[in-house]
Motif scaffolding. Structure first.
Motif, PDB file in Angstrom:
ATOM      1  N   ASP A   1       0.843  -1.205   0.000  1.00 43.41           N
ATOM      2  CA  ASP A   1       0.000   0.000   0.000  1.00 43.41           C
ATOM      3  C   ASP A   1       0.875   1.251   0.000  1.00 43.41           C
ATOM      4  OD1 ASP A   1      -2.119  -1.702   0.229  1.00 43.41           O
ATOM      5  OD2 ASP A   1      -2.693  -1.110   2.263  1.00 43.41           O
TER       6      ASP A   1
ATOM      7  N   ALA B   1      -1.289   8.359 -10.539  1.00 43.20           N
ATOM      8  CA  ALA B   1      -0.709   7.229  -9.799  1.00 43.20           C
ATOM      9  C   ALA B   1      -1.821   6.364  -9.208  1.00 43.20           C
ATOM     10  CB  ALA B   1       0.194   7.749  -8.679  1.00 43.20           C
ATOM     11  N   GLU B   2      -1.563   5.060  -9.177  1.00 44.38           N
ATOM     12  CA  GLU B   2      -2.506   4.146  -8.522  1.00 44.38           C
ATOM     13  C   GLU B   2      -2.369   4.298  -7.010  1.00 44.38           C
ATOM     14  OE1 GLU B   2      -1.434   0.254  -9.870  1.00 44.38           O
ATOM     15  OE2 GLU B   2      -2.697   0.413 -11.667  1.00 44.38           O
ATOM     16  N   VAL B   3      -3.484   4.537  -6.342  1.00 44.92           N
ATOM     17  CA  VAL B   3      -3.459   4.609  -4.877  1.00 44.92           C
ATOM     18  C   VAL B   3      -3.937   3.251  -4.355  1.00 44.92           C
ATOM     19  CG1 VAL B   3      -4.474   5.719  -2.852  1.00 44.92           C
ATOM     20  CG2 VAL B   3      -3.820   7.084  -4.850  1.00 44.92           C
ATOM     21  N   ARG B   4      -3.091   2.601  -3.552  1.00 45.67           N
ATOM     22  CA  ARG B   4      -3.383   1.233  -3.116  1.00 45.67           C
ATOM     23  C   ARG B   4      -3.665   1.191  -1.621  1.00 45.67           C
ATOM     24  NH1 ARG B   4      -1.647  -1.805  -7.578  1.00 45.67           N
ATOM     25  NH2 ARG B   4      -2.206  -3.784  -6.604  1.00 45.67           N
TER      26      ARG B   4
ATOM     27  N   VAL C   1      -6.226  -1.295  -5.886  1.00 47.04           N
ATOM     28  CA  VAL C   1      -6.257   0.077  -6.393  1.00 47.04           C
ATOM     29  C   VAL C   1      -7.622   0.683  -6.046  1.00 47.04           C
ATOM     30  CG1 VAL C   1      -6.133   1.537  -8.433  1.00 47.04           C
ATOM     31  CG2 VAL C   1      -4.665  -0.495  -8.250  1.00 47.04           C
TER      32      VAL C   1
ATOM     33  N   GLY D   1      -8.152   3.991  -6.429  1.00 46.55           N
ATOM     34  CA  GLY D   1      -8.343   5.149  -7.290  1.00 46.55           C
ATOM     35  C   GLY D   1      -7.011   5.595  -7.879  1.00 46.55           C
ATOM     36  N   ARG D   2      -7.117   6.590  -8.767  1.00 46.16           N
ATOM     37  CA  ARG D   2      -5.913   7.204  -9.344  1.00 46.16           C
ATOM     38  C   ARG D   2      -5.916   8.669  -8.985  1.00 46.16           C
ATOM     39  NH1 ARG D   2      -3.191   4.390 -13.368  1.00 46.16           N
ATOM     40  NH2 ARG D   2      -4.178   2.397 -13.870  1.00 46.16           N
ATOM     41  N   THR D   3      -4.717   9.208  -8.735  1.00 43.21           N
ATOM     42  CA  THR D   3      -4.631  10.611  -8.323  1.00 43.21           C
ATOM     43  C   THR D   3      -4.963  11.532  -9.497  1.00 43.21           C
ATOM     44  OG1 THR D   3      -2.287  10.445  -8.776  1.00 43.21           O
ATOM     45  CG2 THR D   3      -2.945  10.304  -6.484  1.00 43.21           C
TER      46      THR D   3
ATOM     47  N   LEU E   1      -9.046  11.619  -5.807  1.00 42.01           N
ATOM     48  CA  LEU E   1      -9.059  10.274  -6.390  1.00 42.01           C
ATOM     49  C   LEU E   1     -10.121  10.124  -7.465  1.00 42.01           C
ATOM     50  CD1 LEU E   1      -8.753   7.895  -3.297  1.00 42.01           C
ATOM     51  CD2 LEU E   1      -6.973   8.645  -4.874  1.00 42.01           C
TER      52      LEU E   1
ATOM     53  N   PRO F   1     -11.783   3.722  -9.922  1.00 43.68           N
ATOM     54  CA  PRO F   1     -11.644   2.795 -11.057  1.00 43.68           C
ATOM     55  C   PRO F   1     -13.009   2.240 -11.467  1.00 43.68           C
ATOM     56  CG  PRO F   1     -10.882   1.757  -9.022  1.00 43.68           C
ATOM     57  CD  PRO F   1     -11.251   3.171  -8.674  1.00 43.68           C
TER      58      PRO F   1
END
Ligand code: CA
Length: 530
Positions: free
Chosen positions: A20, A62-65, A70, A72-74, A89, A92
């Motif tokens: 993460d 960036a993928e937020v884990r 994942v 979401g993405r920033t 975010l 996905p």
């Protein structure tokens, strides 16, 4: 180093998985800008409790884990030490329901001392003729239609005050009140869900196989449609059906009071049969536990839900039944669920239920993202993906051995971990789990809700110590002690199991029972009203 080992005054954060790139802030009240963690990470802005902090610099996209998933993405650059909130975010898309791979469910070692202890553990319950076991001994008043609800309520109150003192082994009277029964498209596709829900509610193990039914007379949902003859329990003593039916439009009732009198009179033989029942030791494999959450926060998936999951694993090992539900809150974990399906048929049933729900939401012009509440977001849950990953933990790690459609009842002897497909709405989920045959309910909450049901005991598990202290007379078990470093997840699961045994046996009562906090039954009706 494990941040949970630090003292409460030091800045603490919890990272759910080594891969993460965010962690959540544990400290009550959150942490201020400039706070430095043990490893040197420094907050560049204030982060509220339960909210996420970036562990590394995250560029745009960036993928937020979290949970190694994942979430979401920033949408813009986020530096290490910054607050990662929902506005940063992009969620996905939902996982496709085709080409999912089934896995090989984990094989559990069933030869150790714990296993034999679980198999020998018992609780004091009420055995029913159909093989189910009740945790309470209640007279239920079944109603075909909302029109009769006022009469039913008044009759129930008279039964409580005039009759119950003579029947000390009966725990109470519950009105199975609902808004259905007429003014509905009763033959429409989807109408079978509320109808079978009402039927199966009347057969809940806590009602002892006694059906006391009030009908108006002219309603669409006629008594024999609500409960066809072959669904009514048979009295073991006489071999006749345990049905008492009062029809308010019957010509014998001259005015209102004779109707109420008729219900009260009809209740007597039912109370006599219920009063003859006694608790006896039964294996904990007879527990049918429905789990759900409401008012979730970012700690739900860290403390309360993992504790419930650990307890679910123990129950499944003991041969008991655990139902998890809330389709929109597990939809984003479909890949993990499919991998845990015990058979390809179960995997297909999970997919079918999710596809049905996707289509249901689409007809209403929404998708699963409509699930999260303002409170969820305030509690640190950015979106439904993050919420789902925390929600699914309640189901533990056992293979999923069966699937129930909304309103379906467990088949005789059906055991193990069951996905009972329901909406996530607390009241609809609780109602459908009651219809499925739940005899004990476990409810986790982070924001806090005074939820309770009249039909079964509800054990409420709080996610944070602050909530458990503030709501000291509403929360039954404080899983926040896991985040405080006082208790392991396994220990909390074991504590919950012991509490379940005491509550199921009637030796202790939950706070919801103590205060008589009873939420309404709410039916799931995807069919049109007229
Ligand atoms: Ca819920």
């Amino acid at each position: 180093m494990d941040p949970m080992q630090l003292s409460p005054s030091q800045p603490r954060r919890i990272q759910m998985h080594p891969l993460d790139n965010v962690a959540i802030v544990v400290n009550d009240g959150g942490l201020d800008a400039g706070t430095r963690f043990h490893d040197g990470l420094t907050l560049c802005e204030r982060v509220p409790q339960g909210h996420k902090v970036a562990l590394v610099d995250l560029p745009v996209g960036a993928e937020v884990r979290r949970y190694n998933v994942v979430i979401g993405r920033t949408v813009k650059p986020v530096p290490a030490g910054a607050w990662v909130h929902e506005r940063l975010l992009e969620m996905p898309p939902a996982a496709s329901l085709s080409d999912l791979r089934t896995g090989t469910p984990a094989v559990v070692d069933r030869t150790d001392d714990l296993q034999s202890n679980l198999e020998q553990a018992t609780f004091e319950g009420y055995r029913n003729a159909d093989g189910t076991v009740g945790t309470r001994n209640l007279l239920a008043i079944t109603q075909t239609v909302q029109c009769v609800a006022g009469v039913a309520r008044m009759a129930a109150e008279r039964i409580r005050t005039e009759l119950l003192p003579q029947f000390p082994h009966v725990d109470g009277v519950v009105c199975l009140e609902h808004g259905y029964g007429c003014g509905v498209a009763i033959d429409a596709p989807g109408a079978e869900i509320p109808i079978r829900t009402l039927r199966n509610l009347s057969l809940n193990p806590n009602f002892g196989g006694q059906v006391l039914m009030i009908s108006l007379g002219c309603e669409k949902l006629q008594p024999d449609r609500l409960m066809p003859a072959n669904t009514i329990p048979i009295q073991s003593e006489t071999g006749s059906p345990s049905l008492g039916l009062i029809t308010l439009q019957d010509e014998q009732h001259q005015g209102f009071m004779p109707m109420v009198d008729a219900v009260v009179k009809q209740a007597i033989p039912h109370l006599e049969r219920l009063n003859a029942r006694r608790r006896e030791p039964v294996p904990i494999s007879q527990l049918v536990v429905g789990v759900q959450c409401g008012g979730s926060d970012a700690f739900s998936g860290v403390t309360a839900n993992p504790a419930v999951g650990a307890c679910a694993d123990l129950l499944v090992r003991a041969g008991a039944t655990v139902m998890f539900s809330e389709t929109t809150e597990v939809r984003d974990a479909v890949e993990q669920l499919i991998a845990r399906a015990a058979t390809p048929e179960v995997a297909q049933q999970i997919v079918d239920e999710m596809a049905w729900y996707d289509a249901y939401l689409q007809r209403g012009g929404v998708d699963r993202s409509a699930n999260t509440t303002p409170g969820n977001k305030k509690g640190g849950l950015s979106n439904i993906v993050e919420k789902a990953m925390g929600s699914i933990v309640k189901s533990g790690t056992a293979p999923i051995s069966g699937v129930l459609k909304p309103g379906d009842r467990l088949a005789p002897g059906q055991r193990g971990l069951i996905y009972a497909a329901t909406p996530a709405s607390d009241f609809i989920c609780g109602t459908l789990q009651l219809a499925a045959g739940m005899n004990l309910h476990v409810f986790t909450t982070g924001r806090g809700t005074p939820y309770g049901l009249a039909e079964v005991p509800v054990i409420k598990v709080g996610t944070r110590t602050e909530l458990a202290k503030r709501w000291h007379d509403l929360i039954d078990l404080n899983a926040g002690r896991i985040a405080d470093g006082e208790l392991s997840v396994q220990e909390a699961g074991m504590e919950l199991l012991q509490m379940m045994i005491d509550v199921a046996s009637g030796r202790s009562r939950t706070w919801a029972e103590h205060w008589k906090l009873h939420n309404s039954l709410v039916l799931f009706n995807p069919a049109p009203v007229t």
